[in-house]
Design a protein around this motif. Sequence first.
Motif, PDB file in Angstrom:
ATOM      1  N   ILE A  62       0.875  -1.171   0.000  1.00 45.79           N
ATOM      2  CA  ILE A  62       0.000   0.000   0.000  1.00 45.79           C
ATOM      3  C   ILE A  62       0.912   1.221   0.000  1.00 45.79           C
ATOM      4  O   ILE A  62       1.794   1.349   0.853  1.00 45.79           O
ATOM      5  N   ALA A  63       0.710   2.110  -0.970  1.00 38.62           N
ATOM      6  CA  ALA A  63       1.510   3.338  -1.048  1.00 38.62           C
ATOM      7  C   ALA A  63       0.775   4.456  -0.327  1.00 38.62           C
ATOM      8  O   ALA A  63      -0.423   4.651  -0.526  1.00 38.62           O
ATOM      9  N   SER A  64       1.505   5.177   0.511  1.00 39.09           N
ATOM     10  CA  SER A  64       0.934   6.292   1.256  1.00 39.09           C
ATOM     11  C   SER A  64       1.364   7.598   0.614  1.00 39.09           C
ATOM     12  O   SER A  64       2.555   7.898   0.564  1.00 39.09           O
ATOM     13  N   THR A  65       0.413   8.326   0.126  1.00 36.56           N
ATOM     14  CA  THR A  65       0.727   9.644  -0.430  1.00 36.56           C
ATOM     15  C   THR A  65      -0.380  10.611  -0.062  1.00 36.56           C
ATOM     16  O   THR A  65      -1.550  10.230   0.037  1.00 36.56           O
ATOM     17  N   ASN A  66       0.009  11.839   0.148  1.00 40.77           N
ATOM     18  CA  ASN A  66      -0.973  12.906   0.251  1.00 40.77           C
ATOM     19  C   ASN A  66      -1.097  13.446  -1.162  1.00 40.77           C
ATOM     20  O   ASN A  66      -1.036  12.682  -2.115  1.00 40.77           O
ATOM     21  N   GLU A  67      -1.205  14.710  -1.330  1.00 42.00           N
ATOM     22  CA  GLU A  67      -1.155  15.266  -2.675  1.00 42.00           C
ATOM     23  C   GLU A  67       0.269  15.111  -3.177  1.00 42.00           C
ATOM     24  O   GLU A  67       1.224  15.434  -2.472  1.00 42.00           O
ATOM     25  N   ILE A  68       0.420  14.577  -4.372  1.00 45.35           N
ATOM     26  CA  ILE A  68       1.759  14.361  -4.908  1.00 45.35           C
ATOM     27  C   ILE A  68       2.307  15.697  -5.389  1.00 45.35           C
ATOM     28  O   ILE A  68       1.690  16.393  -6.180  1.00 45.35           O
ATOM     29  N   GLN A  69       3.468  16.017  -4.855  1.00 46.40           N
ATOM     30  CA  GLN A  69       4.119  17.275  -5.185  1.00 46.40           C
ATOM     31  C   GLN A  69       5.475  16.990  -5.811  1.00 46.40           C
ATOM     32  O   GLN A  69       5.913  15.848  -5.874  1.00 46.40           O
ATOM     33  N   LEU A  70       6.129  18.019  -6.247  1.00 40.23           N
ATOM     34  CA  LEU A  70       7.438  17.916  -6.882  1.00 40.23           C
ATOM     35  C   LEU A  70       8.435  17.195  -5.980  1.00 40.23           C
ATOM     36  O   LEU A  70       8.529  17.476  -4.784  1.00 40.23           O
ATOM     37  N   ASP A  71       9.169  16.229  -6.542  1.00 36.94           N
ATOM     38  CA  ASP A  71      10.211  15.482  -5.833  1.00 36.94           C
ATOM     39  C   ASP A  71       9.730  14.873  -4.515  1.00 36.94           C
ATOM     40  O   ASP A  71      10.348  15.039  -3.471  1.00 36.94           O
ATOM     41  N   GLN A  72       8.642  14.155  -4.587  1.00 34.26           N
ATOM     42  CA  GLN A  72       8.111  13.519  -3.384  1.00 34.26           C
ATOM     43  C   GLN A  72       8.371  12.020  -3.435  1.00 34.26           C
ATOM     44  O   GLN A  72       8.022  11.345  -4.392  1.00 34.26           O
ATOM     45  N   ASN A  73       8.997  11.486  -2.380  1.00 36.70           N
ATOM     46  CA  ASN A  73       9.186  10.046  -2.263  1.00 36.70           C
ATOM     47  C   ASN A  73       7.859   9.389  -1.886  1.00 36.70           C
ATOM     48  O   ASN A  73       7.104   9.941  -1.097  1.00 36.70           O
ATOM     49  N   VAL A  74       7.608   8.226  -2.438  1.00 29.46           N
ATOM     50  CA  VAL A  74       6.380   7.496  -2.148  1.00 29.46           C
ATOM     51  C   VAL A  74       6.702   6.395  -1.131  1.00 29.46           C
ATOM     52  O   VAL A  74       7.452   5.466  -1.435  1.00 29.46           O
ATOM     53  N   LEU A  75       6.145   6.532   0.049  1.00 32.04           N
ATOM     54  CA  LEU A  75       6.336   5.550   1.108  1.00 32.04           C
ATOM     55  C   LEU A  75       5.413   4.369   0.863  1.00 32.04           C
ATOM     56  O   LEU A  75       4.217   4.533   0.646  1.00 32.04           O
ATOM     57  N   THR A  76       5.977   3.169   0.891  1.00 28.99           N
ATOM     58  CA  THR A  76       5.192   1.965   0.668  1.00 28.99           C
ATOM     59  C   THR A  76       5.244   1.086   1.902  1.00 28.99           C
ATOM     60  O   THR A  76       6.312   0.849   2.459  1.00 28.99           O
ATOM     61  N   ASN A  77       4.087   0.615   2.316  1.00 26.38           N
ATOM     62  CA  ASN A  77       3.978  -0.358   3.401  1.00 26.38           C
ATOM     63  C   ASN A  77       3.752  -1.700   2.720  1.00 26.38           C
ATOM     64  O   ASN A  77       2.710  -1.917   2.112  1.00 26.38           O
ATOM     65  N   THR A  78       4.739  -2.584   2.809  1.00 29.52           N
ATOM     66  CA  THR A  78       4.675  -3.860   2.110  1.00 29.52           C
ATOM     67  C   THR A  78       4.556  -4.992   3.122  1.00 29.52           C
ATOM     68  O   THR A  78       5.405  -5.137   4.000  1.00 29.52           O
ATOM     69  N   SER A  79       3.486  -5.761   2.978  1.00 29.09           N
ATOM     70  CA  SER A  79       3.201  -6.862   3.899  1.00 29.09           C
ATOM     71  C   SER A  79       3.748  -8.164   3.338  1.00 29.09           C
ATOM     72  O   SER A  79       3.381  -8.571   2.235  1.00 29.09           O
ATOM     73  N   PHE A  80       4.612  -8.794   4.114  1.00 26.05           N
ATOM     74  CA  PHE A  80       5.225 -10.060   3.734  1.00 26.05           C
ATOM     75  C   PHE A  80       4.633 -11.187   4.572  1.00 26.05           C
ATOM     76  O   PHE A  80       4.357 -11.012   5.760  1.00 26.05           O
ATOM     77  N   VAL A  81       4.466 -12.333   3.944  1.00 21.25           N
ATOM     78  CA  VAL A  81       4.103 -13.560   4.631  1.00 21.25           C
ATOM     79  C   VAL A  81       5.116 -14.602   4.186  1.00 21.25           C
ATOM     80  O   VAL A  81       5.415 -14.715   2.991  1.00 21.25           O
ATOM     81  N   LEU A  82       5.659 -15.323   5.144  1.00 16.68           N
ATOM     82  CA  LEU A  82       6.621 -16.373   4.799  1.00 16.68           C
ATOM     83  C   LEU A  82       6.398 -17.572   5.693  1.00 16.68           C
ATOM     84  O   LEU A  82       5.802 -17.470   6.767  1.00 16.68           O
ATOM     85  N   GLN A  83       6.853 -18.711   5.199  1.00 18.48           N
ATOM     86  CA  GLN A  83       6.791 -19.942   5.963  1.00 18.48           C
ATOM     87  C   GLN A  83       8.213 -20.476   6.092  1.00 18.48           C
ATOM     88  O   GLN A  83       8.995 -20.394   5.152  1.00 18.48           O
ATOM     89  N   ILE A  84       8.510 -21.025   7.264  1.00 20.69           N
ATOM     90  CA  ILE A  84       9.789 -21.694   7.490  1.00 20.69           C
ATOM     91  C   ILE A  84       9.467 -23.124   7.909  1.00 20.69           C
ATOM     92  O   ILE A  84       8.748 -23.345   8.889  1.00 20.69           O
ATOM     93  N   TYR A  85       9.984 -24.079   7.142  1.00 18.81           N
ATOM     94  CA  TYR A  85       9.725 -25.497   7.391  1.00 18.81           C
ATOM     95  C   TYR A  85      10.984 -26.175   7.916  1.00 18.81           C
ATOM     96  O   TYR A  85      12.086 -25.873   7.468  1.00 18.81           O
ATOM     97  N   ASP A  86      10.786 -27.122   8.829  1.00 12.29           N
ATOM     98  CA  ASP A  86      11.897 -27.921   9.315  1.00 12.29           C
ATOM     99  C   ASP A  86      11.378 -29.298   9.707  1.00 12.29           C
ATOM    100  O   ASP A  86      10.184 -29.497   9.923  1.00 12.29           O
ATOM    101  N   HIS A  87      12.317 -30.261   9.798  1.00 14.70           N
ATOM    102  CA  HIS A  87      11.985 -31.619  10.219  1.00 14.70           C
ATOM    103  C   HIS A  87      11.730 -31.651  11.710  1.00 14.70           C
ATOM    104  O   HIS A  87      12.414 -30.972  12.480  1.00 14.70           O
ATOM    105  N   LEU A  88      10.794 -32.444  12.101  1.00 12.63           N
ATOM    106  CA  LEU A  88      10.625 -32.747  13.504  1.00 12.63           C
ATOM    107  C   LEU A  88      11.630 -33.845  13.830  1.00 12.63           C
ATOM    108  O   LEU A  88      11.619 -34.891  13.183  1.00 12.63           O
ATOM    109  N   PRO A  89      12.562 -33.627  14.750  1.00 12.01           N
ATOM    110  CA  PRO A  89      13.580 -34.646  15.036  1.00 12.01           C
ATOM    111  C   PRO A  89      12.945 -35.982  15.410  1.00 12.01           C
ATOM    112  O   PRO A  89      11.915 -36.017  16.087  1.00 12.01           O
ATOM    113  N   SER A  90      13.558 -37.056  14.968  1.00 13.12           N
ATOM    114  CA  SER A  90      13.023 -38.392  15.255  1.00 13.12           C
ATOM    115  C   SER A  90      12.951 -38.648  16.760  1.00 13.12           C
ATOM    116  O   SER A  90      12.120 -39.424  17.224  1.00 13.12           O
TER     117      SER A  90
END
Length: 165
Positions: A62-90
């Motif tokens: 999601i990009a957060s901007t007010n009124e876009i003006q000259l030389d304005q950086n666009v702040l982005t809120n980026t949502s990540f989802v990840l999975q980490i898998y591992d073996h269950l020890p015997s």
Amino acid sequence: MSANIIDLKEILIKMQDVWTSFQCKAIEGMPFNQFHFGYPQEVDDIHKKNLPLMVVNPPSSIASTNEIQLDQNVLTNTSFVLQIYDHLPSSMTGQPSINKADNFDNLEKCFYYWLENTIDAHGTKVQLSAGSLRIERSTTSSNDKLYSLQCSFTLNYFVRCFKLN
């Protein structure tokens, strides 16, 4: 103003570099962690991969901007989802389920180490959004011999500098 601009590919490359640069389990001869950008269903035979395996799903932004003006950086809120898998020890087979907490704790420590080093590698260009971190634990991932963490968090960064007339 564009010195703070960063793109998704640069962030993903650093995520992969950090995850594959250390051994989550300090066992001699153990291969380094494995990384995949995509979805778990794209990884064939997860239980046969070099584990722990991190799967980073394509994020939403999601990009957060007010009124876009000259030389304005666009702040982005980026949502990540990840999975980490591992073996269950015997050694855990037949053990009380409370003993499995150590496995989750160790995997969670690896995740926090990875997250800290990934964010640090970008300096001030990337920040973790306050209150955005969520971790879910599961032992029914792909088969009953795997356990996993599903982690979600939001990173804030600038993706573009508008240079309007």
